[in-house]
Design an enzyme around this catalytic site. Structure first.
Site, short mmCIF file in Angstrom:
data_model
loop_
_atom_site.label_atom_id
_atom_site.label_comp_id
_atom_site.label_asym_id
_atom_site.label_seq_id
_atom_site.Cartn_x
_atom_site.Cartn_y
_atom_site.Cartn_z
CG LEU A 72 -1.44 8.37 -0.04
CD1 LEU A 72 -1.99 9.60 -0.74
CD2 LEU A 72 -1.61 7.13 -0.91
N PRO A 73 2.94 7.32 0.62
CG PRO A 73 3.86 5.75 -0.83
CD PRO A 73 2.61 6.54 -0.58
CB THR A 103 5.67 11.20 7.56
OG1 THR A 103 5.22 10.39 8.65
CG2 THR A 103 6.73 12.17 8.08
CE LYS A 178 5.82 10.32 12.48
NZ LYS A 178 5.81 9.36 13.60
CE LYS A 247 8.86 9.64 3.46
NZ LYS A 247 7.63 10.08 4.20
#
Length: 303
Positions: A72-73, A103, A178, A247
């Site tokens: 998912l975003p 992420t 990450k 982001k």
């Protein structure tokens, strides 16, 4: 080996989020013999995967499964899927595993992991590297945060999706590492771009400069992979956008601030990606930031 093969074929899985990464992972699992269903809020995404032979379901038709893989975003989307719609805390069978391959914000991940475990489920964060191509070929890299026993339970699924898996700690640890990785990648794109541009201004061909860098201590995945694959080739089709990198950098900055770290280089890199990269839209490939540096050097030497 027989047991693992049999388990692979019977491990029922649901992939939630059928974008480039999630859709390709769902198809890879199907090809590997898993019973897999794809789920997305958008009918067009579901239809695209259904046309490729995948079983699909709307969120309100979410089937029971052993594994729910989320792609998912943002952390807000992950929270929504877990808490409200479709609400895995209530709908997922006890003992099933929630894997967040997005992420995500590590602080949110740790809070969600507590809720998931408290509801009788298991949690694993598994952010990815390798892009859509890696997802389509089962050659992803995974940074795993969670219990070793949970990793072992879902190892057949992880093996089907990834070429390399690294367990870095407890819940949220995968997402921390990450963000650290993407911060370094973002920094290396700028630093390597400036280094190659400097050499180009001095009359050194970019490919020759990179060959020299890759023979020395300045080499990185950016110089060895990104430059020849997407930048020097002018392809810029890695599947990862500038907006996604921005982001992730904001998440890394926020995580550092929450940990009481001084601003340092991270703050400068975040600023550079946001205000120092004018003209690069969020939807463009993230390698563009280095490409623009090289293009400017080429224009200067040509004039």
């Amino acid at each position: 080996m027989v047991t693992r093969t049999r388990r692979r074929r019977t491990m029922k899985s649901v992939v939630i989020g059928l974008g480039q990464m999630g859709g390709n992972m769902a198809l890879t699992l199907k090809q590997a013999g898993f019973e897999v269903t794809g789920c997305d809020v958008f009918e067009a995404a579901r239809q695209r995967l259904a046309d490729q032979g995948l079983e699909v379901a709307a969120p309100d038709e979410l089937p029971a499964a052993e594994v729910y893989l989320l792609s998912l975003p943002t952390s807000d989307h992950v929270r929504e899927v877990i808490e409200t719609a479709p609400g895995l805390l209530i709908r997922a069978p006890k003992g099933s595993v929630v894997i967040d391959a997005s992420t995500s914000d590590p602080t949110v991940s740790r809070a969600l992991a507590q809720q998931v475990i408290g509801a009788g489920l298991a949690w694993l964060d598994a952010p990815l590297s390798g892009g859509p191509k890696g997802a389509a070929t089962g050659k992803l890299g995974m940074l795993l945060g969670g219990e070793a026993a949970t990793i072992e339970r879902v190892m057949p699924l992880l093996e089907a999706l990834s070429a390399k898996r690294t367990h870095v700690g407890g819940a949220g640890s995968g997402h921390v590492v990450k963000l650290a990785n993407n911060y370094l990648c973002a920094t290396n794109l700028i630093a390597t771009g400036e280094a190659v541009a400097m050499a180009a201004r001095a009359g050194v061909e970019p490919a020759a400069c990179l060959a020299g860098l890759n023979s020395g201590s300045g080499r990185s995945a950016v110089s060895e992979v990104n430059f020849p694959e997407w930048i020097l080739s002018d392809r810029f089709d890695s599947g990862f956008t500038t907006g996604l990198m921005r982001k992730d950098l904001r998440l890394a900055r926020d995580a550092a601030e929450q940990l009481g770290m001084p601003p340092g280089l991270l703050a400068a890199v975040v600023e550079r990606w946001h205000s120092g990269a004018e003209g690069i839209a969020d939807g463009e490939d993230f390698n563009r930031i280095a490409g623009e540096l090289l293009a400017a050097a080429r224009e200067e030497t040509a004039s």
